[in-house]
Motif scaffolding. Structure first.
Motif, PDB file in Angstrom:
ATOM      1  N   PHE A   1      24.715  13.740  36.640  1.00 57.86           N
ATOM      2  CA  PHE A   1      24.887  13.387  38.054  1.00 57.86           C
ATOM      3  C   PHE A   1      23.580  13.538  38.836  1.00 57.86           C
ATOM      4  O   PHE A   1      23.208  12.668  39.630  1.00 57.86           O
ATOM      5  CB  PHE A   1      25.967  14.275  38.697  1.00 57.86           C
ATOM      6  N   VAL A   2      22.901  14.662  38.603  1.00 61.36           N
ATOM      7  CA  VAL A   2      21.643  14.916  39.335  1.00 61.36           C
ATOM      8  C   VAL A   2      20.608  13.846  38.999  1.00 61.36           C
ATOM      9  O   VAL A   2      19.952  13.295  39.891  1.00 61.36           O
ATOM     10  CB  VAL A   2      21.117  16.339  39.012  1.00 61.36           C
TER      11      VAL A   2
ATOM     12  N   GLY B   1      26.960  17.645  35.230  1.00 63.93           N
ATOM     13  CA  GLY B   1      26.201  17.853  36.465  1.00 63.93           C
ATOM     14  C   GLY B   1      24.764  17.383  36.318  1.00 63.93           C
ATOM     15  O   GLY B   1      24.201  16.775  37.236  1.00 63.93           O
ATOM     16  N   GLY B   2      24.197  17.651  35.132  1.00 69.31           N
ATOM     17  CA  GLY B   2      22.821  17.190  34.864  1.00 69.31           C
ATOM     18  C   GLY B   2      22.718  15.670  34.957  1.00 69.31           C
ATOM     19  O   GLY B   2      21.785  15.129  35.549  1.00 69.31           O
TER      20      GLY B   2
END
Lengths: 153, 289
Positions: A13-14, A10-11
């Motif tokens: 992706f962000v 997720g990191g």
């Protein structure tokens, strides 16, 4: 959680989404002709994003594995082309970004002229930092794809 | 008193429609509405209101073999005659060019219409090359006109990004006017309320803008938190990050907005400060002199 994506994924992706937004926002649409460079930039960001999603899922079916390998090949090709353009300095992005930033920079133009152009090594380092999320996604995809490729060799 | 001067060049599909429309407008210019209505019926128009606006004045109509020229003035807040052009397009009009001279600012604007759509100047000329000499006459030698000047004179065309139906353009214009009126009314209401409470309306407006920026930041943080919590593992990580963003983003957006608002005043302040003693040397010397 609706997906199997880990927190560190997720990191990435962000970070990637932020870079994507910044880079696409700085690119201008060409007045005439097809926006090839913009299209390539979309592929440059979105294909590694799809690869990163695939990294967190087991690819059991052969069709999915071949699809993953094909996507990885496309991603690596586009990344290589982009990095080459960054190194040679003839990227459409650089030109367009420069043009788009010109009105903002008018006041600081004289100041900017005093600074020397960064060397190719610094350009590569800058590009690597800027596109680290894309490169990480491609790296992870390579580790996932290696066991799939081994039987083919 | 300021006014807008409009010139409409109307090109019809056939000479009969042109003549009928000419009679309608000639009678309207002469205030003979009975005769105008009779010819409007022949044209197929339902009512004169769709062809004429009662607020137009200084009107005149001239006819040429190929087209009709209608000239009139409106108030500075008058609407563009889009309803009339739309009606004419449904009753035999093929193309039109509208020129508006805004007396208040001394600027001219031209709009081109073809087959019921607002088109660019280039598209109009491509579709109707035979009318180029009519809509963009080249000034004679001695009138101070050369080719370059003639181009500049007609370069004030307002072109759409892509062709747009006149009906849609009219709806958009109406919506824009309505929203502008509502915004103005809201501002007047707010200024009135501020006046009653003894606060400056400008301060009030700044407060509203800052609050809006803060709200935008909060919305962004909430959306980020929801998306990340739903998509990625690590619930508490994303909740914590969302909480930090819920504080940081509104503050950042408000600070940026405040800087932008102050920046506009700041440039004036800067000029004012320049006259103060203790600034740059040459300016101080000038002030002393």
């Amino acid at each position: 959680m609706l997906t199997q994506i880990e927190w560190w994924g997720g990191g990435i992706f962000v970070l990637g989404a932020l870079t994507y937004r910044i880079v696409m926002g700085a690119l201008e649409r060409p007045v005439d002709g097809f926006p090839w460079y913009r299209l390539m930039m979309h592929v440059f960001f979105l294909a590694p994003a799809a690869l990163l999603v695939g990294y967190f899922y087991p690819l059991t079916q052969p069709a999915l594995q071949y699809g993953y390998l094909a996507l990885l090949a496309v991603s690596l090709l586009v990344v290589a082309v982009m990095l080459m353009q960054e190194m040679t300095g003839d990227s459409g992005e650089s030109e367009e970004m420069r043009r788009s930033k010109e009105p903002l920079k008018e006041d600081a133009k004289a100041e900017a002229e005093d600074h020397e152009e960064p060397g190719w090594l610094m350009s590569v380092v800058g590009a690597v930092v800027l596109y680290s999320s894309v490169l990480t996604a491609c790296g992870l995809a390579c580790t996932k794809a290696w066991p799939m490729v081994q039987p083919l060799l | 008193m300021s006014q807008n001067t409009l010139t409409l060049q109307l090109f019809f599909e056939d000479p009969i429609k042109l003549k009928t429309c000419q009679l309608v407008y000639q009678y309207l210019c002469a205030d003979n509405t009975d005769q105008a209505q009779r010819w409007a019926d022949k044209l197929g128009a339902l009512s004169l209101e769709a062809l004429w606006d009662g607020e137009w004045f200084n009107q005149s109509v001239t006819a040429a073999p190929s087209h009709l020229v209608l000239q009139f003035d409106t108030g500075t807040s008058g609407d563009l005659p889009l309803l009339q052009i739309e009606t004419l397009f449904s009753h035999g009009l093929r193309a039109a060019v509208m020129e508006v001279f805004y007396d208040q600012v001394g600027e001219t604007e031209r709009m081109h219409f073809d087959q019921g759509r607002w088109v660019s100047r280039q598209a109009f000329m491509d579709a109707n090359p035979q009318w180029r000499a009519v809509v963009e006459p080249v000034p004679q030698v001695g009138e101070g006109g050369e080719d370059g000047d003639a181009d500049d004179r007609y370069a004030c065309s307002k072109d759409p990004a892509k062709p747009l139906a006149v009906a849609k353009l009219r709806q958009q214009e109406e919506k824009r006017k309505r929203e502008a009126r509502e915004a103005a009314e809201a501002f007047v209401e707010m200024a009135r309320a501020m006046g009653k409470s003894g606060k400056s309306p400008v301060q009030g407006l700044m407060a509203v803008l800052l609050l809006r920026s803060g709200f935008k930041g909060l919305v962004h943080a909430v959306v980020f938190t929801i998306v990340t919590v739903l998509l990625f593992k690590g619930f508490w990580l994303w909740m914590g990050l969302g909480l930090v963003l819920a504080v940081a983003l509104p503050l950042y957006y408000m600070a940026t907005e405040h800087k932008a608002l102050r920046g506009e005043d700041g440039s004036d302040d800067g000029d004012g400060d320049a006259d103060q003693p203790g600034d740059d040397g040459p300016v101080t010397v000038m002030a002393v002199q």
